[in-house]
Design an enzyme around this catalytic site. Structure first.
Site, PDB file in Angstrom:
ATOM      1  N   ALA A   1      69.830  15.240  -0.046  1.00  0.00           N
ATOM      2  CA  ALA A   1      69.379  16.546   0.448  1.00  0.00           C
ATOM      3  C   ALA A   1      69.939  17.589  -0.513  1.00  0.00           C
ATOM      4  CB  ALA A   1      69.904  16.763   1.855  1.00  0.00           C
ATOM      5  N   GLY A  23      69.912  11.472   1.297  1.00  0.00           N
ATOM      6  CA  GLY A  23      68.509  11.620   1.694  1.00  0.00           C
ATOM      7  C   GLY A  23      67.570  10.889   0.757  1.00  0.00           C
ATOM      8  N   GLU A  83      67.454   7.501   1.944  1.00  0.00           N
ATOM      9  CA  GLU A  83      66.767   7.515   3.255  1.00  0.00           C
ATOM     10  C   GLU A  83      65.257   7.617   3.076  1.00  0.00           C
ATOM     11  OE1 GLU A  83      69.423  10.677   4.678  1.00  0.00           O
ATOM     12  OE2 GLU A  83      69.743   9.434   6.435  1.00  0.00           O
TER      13      GLU A  83
END
Ligand code: T1G
Length: 699
Positions: A63, A102, A105
């Site tokens: 992120a 992220g 992910e």
């Protein structure tokens, strides 16, 4: 703004490419771009499979940390991942560089993952005081099983592509990420490989569901060193939810855990520290375009504890080292110690079995300073007296090749005086490593008055290359870290005379989160060092002197401020010390008083912060966050408190200034009066961060 996400179609395969330097972080634009392009590829009848890849040096590295603390912008990352996971066409993540946080992910939301062999895959959120907040705690255990998932998420360290393949995190190791991803997509279509949504596959959870101790044992092992930290335990709880609950409910638990951590003081401190470390490596006052000088060979003068540790740091990074001593005996001793260190590390699996030989092969032991002539960087790590330093630098001036950078590892001596013994002060600076130098990450780069900008950049960049954390500091007694430590040591000494026993002071400091208190640290370093230096300077410190006169030098003599059982390094309070302190105070006509833990903590921390403010006033450090980086990486300041200056902002500078004024009067110590800068910031209701915060950390 150039497109951060583009899409091409190669004969039925859609290649969606993220191109958002420097690390393809999942900013709102990147999230939007991925979602739009995946939806378009799904809707395109010509497309049979979708490959997600990245341009630049790495797959998505997480992120965008700079967005935390700001109002969230759509699309949410979970929605981007759902689009990949629910695609009716196979989705393949093609990974290179580091797929982190992220980024991994997103890849876990794809039906398949492939990676180049040098790739690394990880969920390091715990190092930012967070937990994976986009399904990582629910999908990773389903991909690799709970044990490895706990290691990766609670430990926060990435695994390589080979290990990822072995555990089924990736399906294949490929050549170029995009071309490899495309080739794999064709294979999926040709062989009709079933597109697997991790959320639908609980097979790897079965064992832990049957025997939860598989999970709890893994958590216990990974949280042994998590004292004081919130995130590791929250990570474990979220993984536990993957074992105990259906996917969607587990996702909710993860979200709850994430939302709690992201606003926590600990995570704000850890995100601040992440950017502070990177900011510190940006050197102020260097003309644009200045380049570091090339370094291919390093010479280290002195094969003692520091010289050996420094040599190992370079060898660990694959940089050849000439290690120089005055005599063969000292050289052989130094080489032997390094060899033993490497073998011990290899024996406990810290490095590969063949690493000791490889790394020792990079270290050439020589006798005589004239052996420095090929070195581009020479680091002196000899005895800590100015006389010896000057002798060495005078010789180096004669032997070193033009343009070689000459660095002193001095921990407090004046680098300008050392530089003045050479005809090349522009090449001289300090590189202050911390013991053990092959372990501690901090390197204070001491900028002399005449140090050339390119010499300075050379030291900063080589420090980063050997995995150190460089902080540029100015010339003063103790530079940044030891100067602030001296302010604390003065107070810990005074507290003894006022009645606080050493174990009480140390307990307050360790409870705060420091690895060790001042008195246990003194026992570790050896009380005789300070004793000798006080005698040289004609200074008395009755309690410490009495301990040394009684032969209590610390761990090396089995007793100092504490006693040590044979073979143990854990400090035990010693009634003899209690008696020695009482007798000394009686002799001095001093009465002991009860000192509260609160007072001890304030007198340990606030004088250091005050010294930090003086260091900023004198431009010895460029930013408050540089001071924090020194303490985080040189002295074990707890990462979840961000560093002394960040901690001060949390306490409030007005309060700190008031308390310092109080103690200055109460203990008759004018040096405790708040510095002008601290007074000014307090009066204006400002923070140290207002002086220049790492430019990306959220407020
Ligand atoms: N966000 C924003 N900026 C980042 C960034 C990130 N995630 N990672 C790096 N940068 C910037 C960094 O500040 C520097 O900027 C430049 O990129 C180069 O970085 C939802 C919530 C990827 C291994 O924790 O570990 O995903 O100083 O100097 O040494 O569950 O950066 O040049 O202006 O470090 O080659 C999780 C953090 C986020 C990875 C590259 N991800 N980054 O190392 O370069 S939270 C991370 C790194 C998350 C999700 C959760 C390293 C790197 P500047 P660098 P490097």
């Amino acid at each position: 703004m150039s497109e951060v996400v583009t899409r091409e179609r190669h004969d039925g395969i859609a290649i969606v490419t993220v191109d958002s330097p420097p690390v393809n972080a999942l900013s709102a634009a990147v999230r939007r771009g991925i979602l739009e392009n995946v939806n378009a590829a799904v809707a395109d009848p010509e497309v049979q499979a979708i490959v997600l890849t990245c341009a630049g040096r790495t797959f998505i590295a997480g992120a965008d940390i700079t967005e935390f603390g700001k109002p969230p912008q759509p699309p949410a990352l979970n929605d981007v991942i759902a689009a990949l996971e629910n695609s009716p066409k196979p989705t393949i993540a093609a990974i290179h560089g580091t797929a982190l946080g992220g980024g991994l992910e997103v890849a876990l939301g794809c039906h398949f993952r492939v990676a180049v062999k040098e790739a690394k895959l990880g969920l390091p959120e715990v190092k930012l005081g967070l937990l994976p907040g986009a399904g990582g705690t629910q999908r990773l255990p389903r991909a690799v099983g709970p044990e490895l998932a706990v290691q990766m998420i609670v430990g926060g360290n990435p695994i390589g592509a080979a290990e990822a393949l072995k555990h089924g995190l990736i399906s294949e190791i490929v050549e170029g990420p995009a071309s490899g991803g495309e080739a794999f997509a064709r294979k999926v279509l040709a062989e009709k490989l079933p597109a697997r949504r991790l959320r639908d596959d609980d097979s790897k959870l079965a064992a832990a569901r049957a025997d939860r101790s598989i999970f709890t044992n893994a958590v216990a092992a990974m949280t042994k060193k998590a004292r004081g930290l919130e995130a590791p335990f929250a990570c474990a709880d979220a993984i536990g939810a993957a074992i105990d609950l259906p996917f969607e409910e587990g996702l909710k638990k993860e979200r709850e855990g994430f939302m709690k951590l992201v606003v926590s003081d600990q995570s704000k401190a850890q995100r601040y520290a992440f950017f502070a470390e990177r900011e510190a490596a940006k050197v102020d006052g260097v003309p644009d375009g200045t380049k570091p000088r090339p370094v291919s060979r390093v010479a280290i003068i002195g094969a003692g504890t520091m010289g050996g540790g420094i040599a190992m740091s370079f060898a660990n990074a694959g940089i050849p080292v000439t290690l120089i001593e005055t005599g063969k005996e000292q050289l052989d001793r130094g080489m032997g110690i390094m060899q033993k260190n490497y073998e011990a590390t290899a024996a406990r699996g810290g490095i590969p079995a063949d690493a000791p030989a490889k790394r020792m092969g990079l270290i050439t032991g020589m006798v005589g300073l004239d052996n420095v002539k090929d070195a581009d960087l020479i680091i002196e790590a000899v005895f800590e007296t100015m006389a010896v330093k000057k002798e060495v630098f005078t010789a180096l001036d004669a032997y070193a090749k033009p343009g070689a950078v000459l660095a002193s590892n001095t921990s407090y001596l004046n680098v300008d005086d050392i530089a003045a013994t050479t005809k090349r002060p522009q090449d001289v600076l300090g590189m202050h490593f911390f013991s053990p130098a092959n372990v501690m990450k901090l390197c204070e780069i001491v900028r002399g008055a005449k140090t050339a900008p390119d010499a300075l950049l050379t030291a900063v960049s080589i420090a980063k290359k050997i995995a150190k954390v460089p902080v540029v500091v100015g010339v003063c007694d103790g530079f940044v870290g030891n100067r602030m430590l001296a302010a604390r040591s003065k107070q810990s000494e005074k507290l003894l005379f006022e009645g606080a026993p050493p174990q009480q002071v140390d307990a307050v400091v360790t409870k705060f989160g420091m690895p060790m208190g001042p008195f246990a640290m003194g026992d570790l370093a050896g009380l005789d060092i300070g004793w000798r230096s006080r005698k040289d300077r004609g200074i008395k410190s009755e309690i410490a002197d009495a301990l040394c006169e009684a032969g209590r030098f610390g761990q090396k003599t089995g007793k100092g401020y504490y006693k040590y059982e044979a073979g143990s390094r854990s400090p035990l309070p010693d009634p003899e010390v209690e008696t020695l302190i009482n007798d000394t105070l009686t002799k001095l006509g001093l009465k002991r008083r009860e000192v509260s833990d609160e007072e001890i903590l304030e007198r340990m921390m606030y004088p250091m912060i005050n010294e930090g403010a003086r260091i900023l006033e004198e431009n010895i450090a460029a930013r408050p966050s540089d001071i924090d980086v020194v303490w985080l990486y040189g002295y074990g300041w707890p990462i979840y408190r961000g560093g002394p200056m960040h901690y001060a902002d949390g306490v409030g500078l007005k309060h700190i200034a008031e308390r310092l004024s109080y103690y200055a009067k109460a203990t008759n110590d004018p040096s405790l009066e708040p510095s002008p800068l601290l007074k000014k910031l307090a009066a204006e209701g400002k923070t140290f961060a207002s002086l220049g915060q790492p430019n990306k950390a959220a407020a």
